[in-house]
Design an enzyme around this catalytic site. Structure first.
Site, PDB file in Angstrom:
ATOM      1  N   ASP A  97      46.890  29.084  44.635  1.00 38.18           N
ATOM      2  CA  ASP A  97      45.910  29.881  43.899  1.00 38.18           C
ATOM      3  C   ASP A  97      45.219  29.113  42.778  1.00 38.18           C
ATOM      4  O   ASP A  97      45.747  28.127  42.253  1.00 38.18           O
ATOM      5  CB  ASP A  97      46.604  31.090  43.267  1.00 38.18           C
ATOM      6  N   HIS A 148      39.646  34.790  45.339  1.00 35.45           N
ATOM      7  CA  HIS A 148      40.555  35.093  44.214  1.00 35.45           C
ATOM      8  C   HIS A 148      39.758  35.522  42.974  1.00 35.45           C
ATOM      9  O   HIS A 148      40.181  35.271  41.851  1.00 35.45           O
ATOM     10  CB  HIS A 148      41.414  33.862  43.935  1.00 35.45           C
ATOM     11  N   HIS A 152      38.800  34.863  37.732  1.00 38.13           N
ATOM     12  CA  HIS A 152      40.197  35.219  37.527  1.00 38.13           C
ATOM     13  C   HIS A 152      40.365  36.356  36.520  1.00 38.13           C
ATOM     14  O   HIS A 152      41.195  36.290  35.601  1.00 38.13           O
ATOM     15  CB  HIS A 152      41.000  33.988  37.076  1.00 38.13           C
ATOM     16  N   HIS A 244      50.462  27.386  42.861  1.00 38.86           N
ATOM     17  CA  HIS A 244      49.162  27.162  42.223  1.00 38.86           C
ATOM     18  C   HIS A 244      48.772  25.691  42.302  1.00 38.86           C
ATOM     19  O   HIS A 244      49.596  24.811  42.056  1.00 38.86           O
ATOM     20  CB  HIS A 244      49.208  27.610  40.758  1.00 38.86           C
TER      21      HIS A 244
HETATM   22 ZN   LIG Z   1      45.617  33.375  40.090  1.00 38.29          ZN
END
Ligand SMILES: [Zn+2]
Length: 278
Positions: A97, A148, A152, A244
């Site tokens: 991510d 995503h 964010h 991540h």
């Molecule tokens: Zn995230």
């Protein structure tokens, strides 16, 4: 108040208290703890750093919203509001991510390539716009791309339907500008703060809401051994593993991944989440 009425009220109160406690526990088990930095993105030596955490008034607790009947049919997973927490098969999906990031994403891609593993990258729109070559590499190397959100926003699910749709559309557009042939089939809500509104946007846009089942909290930089141990011990058939490739110093994630890939490959088939593309 009669004795029987009092008894009924007492029972209802006890049941409600139990339900609230369950919803609270569930909400907290599904969402990482508050990031040390405050809401929004800040810039560090490691690029944009996202607050991967819901606001102080708590996550969107499943079952606590008055409009759960707006959850669409596409949200047929077992996670919050029906977001998916399993691949639906014995195969395991690694997901990365918050990128793409010019420092860390190439290292993750190189490791995946070395072991012949395909994964899923949940990219942030503004990063996709900044680093289109990395988005192109992700797609060209056979990995799955996932939306995503634009920047964010952990509170995105509480904004108006128009704002949510515009954010997700802008992000899809940035991905497609970089990789025109990519099929974007998934959305992952920042912080895991799902709401009926964001589920409705996903349904309208044909995006499958993607949660996770294994979270080593690598964004808190616990060190490669802790990341590796959590993933190694908690990954089971069908797992969706959250890691991540951006948002801070990801050297621990890269080091853990180096150890994990051969180990996981010995136990599971690793897959990029299917996009329905030919
Ligand atoms: Zn995230």
């Amino acid at each position: 108040m009669s004795g029987s009425t009092l008894k009924a009220v007492t029972v209802v109160t006890a049941v409600l208290a139990g339900l609230l406690a369950s919803a609270y526990a569930l909400g907290h088990s599904l969402v990482p703890e508050r990031h040390p930095s405050t809401a929004g993105a800040t810039t560090s030596a490691y690029g944009p750093r996202y607050a991967d955490q819901p606001p102080s008034d708590g996550p969107g607790t499943p079952g606590a919203d008055p409009t759960p009947d707006t959850v669409p049919d596409t949200a047929d997973g077992d996670g919050p509001y029906g977001a998916h927490v399993s691949t639906g098969s014995a195969r395991v999906a690694l997901t990365f991510d918050d990128g793409p990031d010019p420092r860390w994403t190439p290292q993750v891609l190189a490791l995946l390539g070395q072991y012949g593993v395909k994964a899923t990258f949940c990219v942030v729109g503004e990063n996709a716009e900044s680093y289109p070559d990395l988005v192109r590499s992700i797609a060209a190397e056979g990995h799955t791309l996932c939306n995503h959100s634009w920047k964010h926003d952990v509170n995105l699910g509480r904004r108006t339907p128009e704002t949510i749709r515009a954010d997700l559309t802008r992000t899809n557009d940035a991905i497609l500008a970089a990789a025109p042939h990519a099929r974007i089939a998934y959305y992952r809500q920042p912080g895991g703060v799902w709401t009926p509104q964001v589920m409705s946007a996903c349904a309208a846009m044909g995006l499958t809401p993607l949660h996770w089942s294994v979270d080593p909290s690598d964004w808190k930089t616990p060190g490669p051994t802790a990341i590796e141990t959590t993933v190694r011990t908690q990954t089971a058939p069908g797992a969706i593993v959250l890691m991540h490739d951006a948002g801070g110093d990801r050297s621990g994630t890269v080091a853990a991944l180096q150890r994990l890939l051969p180990e996981l490959l010995g136990r599971f088939e690793l897959e990029p989440l299917p996009t329905g593309a030919a």
